[in-house]
Design an enzyme around this catalytic site. Structure first.
Site, short mmCIF file in Angstrom:
data_model
loop_
_atom_site.label_atom_id
_atom_site.label_comp_id
_atom_site.label_asym_id
_atom_site.label_seq_id
_atom_site.Cartn_x
_atom_site.Cartn_y
_atom_site.Cartn_z
N HIS A 65 51.82 14.87 -12.93
CA HIS A 65 50.68 14.11 -13.14
C HIS A 65 50.61 13.55 -14.64
CE1 HIS A 65 48.66 14.58 -9.26
NE2 HIS A 65 48.49 15.95 -9.43
N HIS B 12 41.08 21.70 -14.35
CA HIS B 12 40.24 21.10 -13.31
C HIS B 12 39.70 21.85 -12.29
CE1 HIS B 12 43.62 19.64 -11.57
NE2 HIS B 12 42.98 18.85 -10.60
N HIS C 187 41.74 23.83 -6.92
CA HIS C 187 40.96 23.08 -7.25
C HIS C 187 40.76 22.05 -5.92
CE1 HIS C 187 44.56 20.78 -8.38
NE2 HIS C 187 43.87 19.97 -7.81
N GLU D 138 47.78 20.26 -1.69
CA GLU D 138 48.52 20.16 -3.08
C GLU D 138 48.98 21.55 -3.36
OE1 GLU D 138 46.64 18.98 -6.50
OE2 GLU D 138 48.46 18.41 -7.54
N TYR E 258 52.19 16.59 -2.98
CA TYR E 258 51.02 16.49 -1.84
C TYR E 258 51.58 16.56 -0.37
CZ TYR E 258 47.97 15.09 -5.87
OH TYR E 258 47.11 15.23 -6.97
N HIS F 34 41.93 16.16 -1.23
CA HIS F 34 42.69 17.42 -1.18
C HIS F 34 42.15 18.58 -1.66
CE1 HIS F 34 43.89 16.29 -5.34
NE2 HIS F 34 44.05 17.58 -5.36
#
Length: 309
Positions: A248, A202, A153, A267, A257, A216
Site C-alpha cells: 500500500h 489503523h 484491522h 487480507e 487480499y 475486508h
C-alpha cells in the site's frame, strides 16, 4: 486509554464446513468454541496463536458480511465514559450483559452512523497463547497453514465517512493517520479515513460507500516473507486472490487480499509505520488513490472497489 483494540469481528458465512476449512486449515486459526444460537444458527469461535483472549473471529452461518465488531477497553470505567460520549453524540446505546456473547463480559452496544453494530467491553475469558508467558519461544512449532498470529484491522463503508470519522474521534478517541480527500482545499470532501487509538497504523478504516457493508477484515503477519508465503499457500489451497502480494501507499503496509469461501474479503497485512497522535495526518488526493491503495500497480481494479459483503 479507552479503546485498546478491535477485540473481535463477527461475520456471516454461507457454508460453515467450507468456512472452517478456510479459517482453520488455510489461515491457521485455533477453534475455541462452537455452538448454536437461539435462532438455530451455527457459530464457531477462533483466535490467532498470539492472541490471549478467548476469540477474535466469530463465524455465524447464514449469509455474508459483518454482524458486529467488539472493541475491548483498558478499564471497566471506560465503558461508562464511552457510553456517555456515544449518547452525547446522538447514538442510542443499550447495555449488554455477561453471557449475551459467549466468554465476553458486560458492556454496551450501539449502531454507528454507518449502520454497523459496535460492542464495547472490558472482560473476556483469558485463553492464553500456545507459547505461554514464561520464557516463551518465538512461535509455536506446529503452526497450520498461514498461521495467522492475530486479527489486525477492518475496512468498512459508509455513505458519510466524515460523520463516521467524527464519531470515532468523539466517542472512541481515535485519530486519523491517513485520509483521502477530494482536494487539499478547505472545502474538500472526505473520501476515506484510516483511524486508530494507539501506535497501530489503523484499527478501522472507513471509505465512502453503502451503509453497513464490509470491505475486508485483516490478519497481522510479521513481514514481506510471511505475506509472500501466505500467497503461496492460498494458491495451494485454491483460495481466490483478489490483489497481491503488493504494497500500500497508504500505511506503507504489505498485503494480499483474498476471499473466504462465502465471498467475504480477507487480507493479510504486514509492516506499516508506527502511529502517534502528534504525527501529522498523511493526506492523499483522489487523483492519486490508485497509488495510495496499490503502490506498485498504481491503479485500482473494479472488483476491489465494488465487491462488498
Amino acid at each position: 486509554m479507552g479503546i485498546m483494540r478491535m477485540g473481535y469481528a463477527h461475520v456471516r458465512v454461507t457454508d460453515m464446513a467450507e468456512a472452517k476449512d478456510h479459517y482453520a486449515s488455510t489461515m491457521g486459526l485455533y477453534e475455541t468454541r462452537s455452538d448454536t444460537t437461539a435462532e438455530g444458527a451455527q457459530r464457531v469461535f477462533y483466535k490467532g496463536w498470539d492472541e490471549w483472549d478467548h476469540h477474535s473471529v466469530v463465524l455465524e452461518e447464514g449469509g455474508v458480511g459483518v454482524v458486529k465488531y467488539g472493541w475491548k477497553v483498558e478499564h471497566e470505567t471506560d465503558i461508562d465514559d464511552i457510553e456517555a460520549k456515544a449518547t452525547a453524540f446522538g447514538l442510542t446505546v443499550e447495555r449488554m450483559s455477561t453471557g449475551e456473547n459467549p466468554e465476553i463480559g458486560d458492556g454496551i452496544r450501539f449502531t454507528t452512523p454507518s449502520d454497523h453494530v459496535f460492542e464495547v467491553y472490558h472482560q473476556a475469558t483469558a485463553y492464553g497463547t500456545e507459547v505461554g508467558t514464561h520464557n516463551p519461544d518465538a512461535f509455536p512449532r506446529h503452526l497450520v497453514g498461514v498461521g495467522a498470529p492475530a486479527l489486525d484491522h477492518s475496512l468498512i463503508t459508509a455513505e458519510d465517512p466524515a460523520r463516521m470519522e467524527k464519531m470515532l474521534i468523539d466517542v472512541f478517541g481515535f485519530y486519523a493517520t491517513e485520509r483521502v480527500q477530494t482536494s487539499l482545499d478547505a472545502d474538500h470532501d472526505l473520501v476515506g479515513t484510516w483511524m486508530t487509538s494507539n501506535n497501530q497504523i489503523h484499527q478501522l478504516a472507513v471509505i465512502g460507500g453503502p451503509q453497513g457493508k464490509l470491505h475486508h477484515f485483516a490478519f497481522r503477519l510479521d513481514n514481506w516473507n510471511d505475506v509472500g508465503r501466505a500467497a503461496d499457500l492460498m494458491t495451494m489451497d485454491d483460495v481466490p486472490i483478489d490483489v497481491g502480494p503488493t504494497r500500500h501507499g497508504i500505511t506503507r503496509g504489505q498485503t494480499v487480499y483474498f476471499f473466504d469461501p462465502s465471498g467475504n474479503r480477507n487480507e493479510v497485512f504486514a509492516g506499516g509505520y508506527l502511529a502517534f497522535p502528534d504525527r501529522p495526518t498523511t493526506v492523499w488526493t483522489v487523483d492519486q488513490l490508485g497509488k495510495g491503495i496499490f503502490y506498485h500497480a498504481r491503479e485500482l481494479n473494479e472488483r476491489f472497489t465494488t465487491v462488498l459483503t
